[in-house]
Scaffold this motif. Structure first.
Motif, PDB file in Angstrom:
ATOM      1  N   GLN A  54      -2.662  30.897   4.616  1.00  0.00           N
ATOM      2  CA  GLN A  54      -2.274  30.382   2.996  1.00  0.00           C
ATOM      3  C   GLN A  54      -2.584  32.026   2.451  1.00  0.00           C
ATOM      4  O   GLN A  54      -1.895  32.635   1.495  1.00  0.00           O
ATOM      5  CB  GLN A  54      -3.711  29.837   3.215  1.00  0.00           C
ATOM      6  N   ARG A  55      -3.500  32.985   3.272  1.00  0.00           N
ATOM      7  CA  ARG A  55      -3.568  34.010   2.589  1.00  0.00           C
ATOM      8  C   ARG A  55      -2.157  35.678   2.709  1.00  0.00           C
ATOM      9  O   ARG A  55      -2.565  36.310   2.027  1.00  0.00           O
ATOM     10  CB  ARG A  55      -5.114  35.470   3.774  1.00  0.00           C
ATOM     11  N   LYS A  98       3.085  26.422   8.721  1.00  0.00           N
ATOM     12  CA  LYS A  98       2.148  25.731   8.743  1.00  0.00           C
ATOM     13  C   LYS A  98       2.577  24.137   8.914  1.00  0.00           C
ATOM     14  O   LYS A  98       2.173  23.440   9.366  1.00  0.00           O
ATOM     15  CB  LYS A  98       1.868  25.273   6.481  1.00  0.00           C
ATOM     16  N   TYR A 128       5.926  29.548   3.801  1.00  0.00           N
ATOM     17  CA  TYR A 128       4.975  28.784   4.117  1.00  0.00           C
ATOM     18  C   TYR A 128       4.850  27.189   4.914  1.00  0.00           C
ATOM     19  O   TYR A 128       4.264  27.357   5.317  1.00  0.00           O
ATOM     20  CB  TYR A 128       4.058  28.960   3.068  1.00  0.00           C
ATOM     21  N   TYR A 186       1.148  34.085   2.840  1.00  0.00           N
ATOM     22  CA  TYR A 186       1.342  33.052   1.412  1.00  0.00           C
ATOM     23  C   TYR A 186       1.141  33.834   0.477  1.00  0.00           C
ATOM     24  O   TYR A 186       1.987  34.005  -0.388  1.00  0.00           O
ATOM     25  CB  TYR A 186       1.028  31.531   1.183  1.00  0.00           C
TER      26      TYR A 186
END
Length: 653
Positions: free
Chosen positions: A48-49, A98, A94, A51
């Protein structure tokens, strides 16, 4: 520095005993339910970071790149392709990262794709100086911040591959003239992107610090109760002892063991046992001071130590702990009552280090458990001596059994009316090379405690049956052989198979065998014991209750037990003719007659005792009046000659 560490420890320790345990148990419970939770959460946070960082970088660089390419008169379709790539690639990366199990590795792969795209874009803008520096620097910082030097050097290789591909597509042309306006557009990126990267790195550092703290807590605490674990307890106690040694203070250590916890686990299941342990841990925390330390030592054992100088704390604290545990608990629809045994040791008189003090408290706990349970005992020096002697006997008994130093003697069982031998009782004997003859009252409990009783019991059974058949082959009249069973043997279902195999190997008729059990055999697991004994009776094996009257059998229980004979304990015989009128012995004989059971007395040593037993209707006995336990050849001689031993009733008259 040493004093500072101690003061810091004692000041920080006070708040960790209650709330932290509860929150830790919730955290540990989640971890136990999903063992991959930690790795998954860490990878998801990184993805997430990165991304967000990738979206910011490509988004901010999209417009300056379009302006550079427009100033270089690049085709509009090429500019459009570059814009589409910059806006869509972060989202594709992303989703790719994931979607798989190895999030971190997938994200590292995406960073290498970033670097290759960066090299391709640099050739697309013909190595425009400011843009080239910004692009290569951004991707280099990403790789270093995310994966360290290893990923950085891999990123350089990916960039080189992108450059080579770009040179092959767009050619080796270059443009070193940048429009000033375009250079101004790059300026916010040069300022904002490093700050954004620093923020991401800072957030990652905070998360790692928090995770390190959680892992440290997990390594220091018990995962079920949230209390300190054994290793942390030893370290905390050693630190406290160092402070107490300097301050000339006492340290009181309590070792707590729950009574009959195994029964709860076996009957209600381990999930109920676990909830019970959590409940006990909470109650113990409420009955100690914030400055005291409490830990789960293992299983159903807890340790508390305190430096309190309150008068009588070594009595008040165990009493408070016992009272807290004794309160009824409602768990899974069951009302449970639990007791505990507590041992107490004190620094410095009982030990000067953590291991010695805990060991001393443990020995005292076993003393309390052996006396009455649900009580406490203070360590005494002789407890260690007894424990050391017991451990030494463990070792010597095992060695003696392997070396064949255990042997059998046989004590005749006599019809007191005629003096005829009607049976024998097989009794194990041990002649130790160092200490000589050791009483069975000493080494049989040791065999039970060290797990040797099953092997020893099987050996006694087979040796006695073999000897009985040897006497029969010599032409002697069949003798019933009585063998004592340990209560532990009757808790094992495979004991039935053991008896079957021994009878088959020795060709011993079941009718010649009698198994003696004590009343305590029906207390721990009565259903299993009754089932095994009933099976033996079906085969024709006789069952006798040994030492009858000293246990806790109820009359109703006695009526339902699968037994054939009652053996009157020697304590009800010993003083007949002195100050004992034999009322208990008389009552036992009447009870046996009412239930249709045979009866035999043990420990008969005088003519007065024999005559009394005959008058109340007990006709069989064994004891020193007739013969002490003797070797097999002496039994053979007695039976072969038809000797009448003791004082038969004909001569008594």
């Amino acid at each position: 520095m040493k004093w500072r560490r101690i003061i810091r420890y004692t000041s920080c320790h006070a708040w960790t005993q209650s709330g932290l345990c509860a929150s830790y148990r919730r955290l540990a419970g989640k971890r136990r339910r999903n063992p991959n939770h930690e790795n998954t959460r860490r990878g998801a946070g990184l993805v997430q970071r990165v991304y967000l960082l990738r979206c910011a970088g490509f988004g901010m660089g999209c417009m300056p790149l379009a302006l550079v390419m427009h100033s270089q008169q690049a085709p509009h379709w090429l500019i459009a392709c570059m814009v589409v790539a910059c806006l869509t690639w972060p989202h594709l990366a992303y989703q790719s990262a994931k979607s798989g199990p190895s999030l971190v590795l997938r994200e590292h792969r995406n960073i290498l794709v970033d670097a290759a795209l960066g090299g391709l874009i640099v050739t697309m803008i013909h190595f425009s100086p400011i843009a080239t520096v910004v692009i290569l620097l951004m991707f280099a910082m990403d790789a270093m911040a995310t994966g360290g030097c290893r990923l950085f050097f891999m990123e350089l290789g990916a960039t080189a591959i992108g450059l080579l591909c770009g040179l092959a597509i767009f050619g080796p042309t270059h443009s070193f003239a940048d429009d000033r306006l375009i250079g101004v557009v790059w300026l916010p990126i040069l300022i904002a992107y490093p700050l954004l990267l620093a923020k991401v790195v800072y957030d990652s550092t905070i998360v790692l610090d928090e995770r390190s703290r959680e892992l440290r807590e997990m390594s220091e605490r018990d995962s079920l109760t949230g209390l300190l674990n054994r290793a942390t307890l030893s370290n905390r106690l050693e630190t406290t002892l160092a402070w107490a040694r300097q301050a000339h203070r006492r340290v009181v250590v309590l070792f707590i063991d729950l009574d009959h916890f195994k029964t709860i686990n076996d009957v209600l299941g381990h999930h109920v046992g676990d909830r019970l342990l959590v409940r006990v841990a909470d109650r113990l925390q409420r009955c100690v001071d914030p400055s005291d330390t409490i830990a789960r030592y293992g299983g159903d054992e807890f340790v508390i130590f305190t430096t309190s100088e309150a008068q009588g704390v070594d009595r008040a604290l165990p009493q408070s702990a016992l009272a807290a545990i004794a309160e009824p608990m409602q768990i899974a629809g069951h009302e449970l009552f639990v007791g505990a045994s507590v041992g107490i040791s004190v620094f410095p008189c009982d030990g000067t280090d953590a291991d010695t003090l805990i060991s001393a408290a443990d020995l005292a706990m076993y003393s309390a458990k052996s006396r009455c349970r649900n009580g406490y005992a203070t360590f005494l020096p002789n407890m260690r001596t007894v424990a050391d002697a017991r451990l030494d006997m463990f070792t010597r008994l095992r060695s003696a059994f392997r070396a064949g130093q255990i042997y059998l003697h046989y004590q005749p069982q006599v019809d007191m009316r005629s003096g005829e031998i009607v049976g024998v009782e097989a009794l194990a004997r041990w002649h130790d090379t160092q200490h000589g003859e050791i009483s069975p009252a000493m080494f049989i409990p040791v065999a039970e405690a060290c797990g040797l009783i099953s092997a020893l019991g099987e050996w006694v059974l087979e040796t006695a049956c073999t000897q009985a058949m040897a006497w029969r082959q010599m032409g002697l009249a069949p003798l019933r052989v009585s063998i004592n069973l340990s209560p532990l043997q009757l808790q094992r279902d495979e004991f039935i198979t053991t008896v079957q195999q021994v009878l088959r190997r020795t060709h011993m008729p079941p009718s010649m065998l009698e198994l003696e059990v004590t009343e305590s055999a029906f207390m721990n697991d009565p259903k299993t014991a009754v089932r095994l004994l009933a099976e033996f009776r079906k085969w024709g094996i006789a069952i006798a209750i040994d030492d009858f009257g000293v246990g806790y059998s109820s009359l109703n229980q006695l009526r339902t037990l699968p037994i054939d004979r009652i053996k009157i304990d020697r304590t009800f015989i010993a003083h007949i003719g002195e100050h004992d009128d034999g009322a208990i012995a008389r009552a036992i004989v009447m009870l046996a007659d009412t239930l249709g059971l045979a009866v035999i007395a043990e420990g008969v040593e005088s003519i007065e005792q024999q005559n009394f037993l005959l008058t109340i209707g007990c006709f069989q006995a064994q004891g020193f009046l007739y013969s002490k336990p003797v070797q097999p050849d002496e039994i053979q001689q007695m039976v072969r000659t038809g000797a009448r031993i003791g004082n038969p009733i004909e001569r008594a008259r």
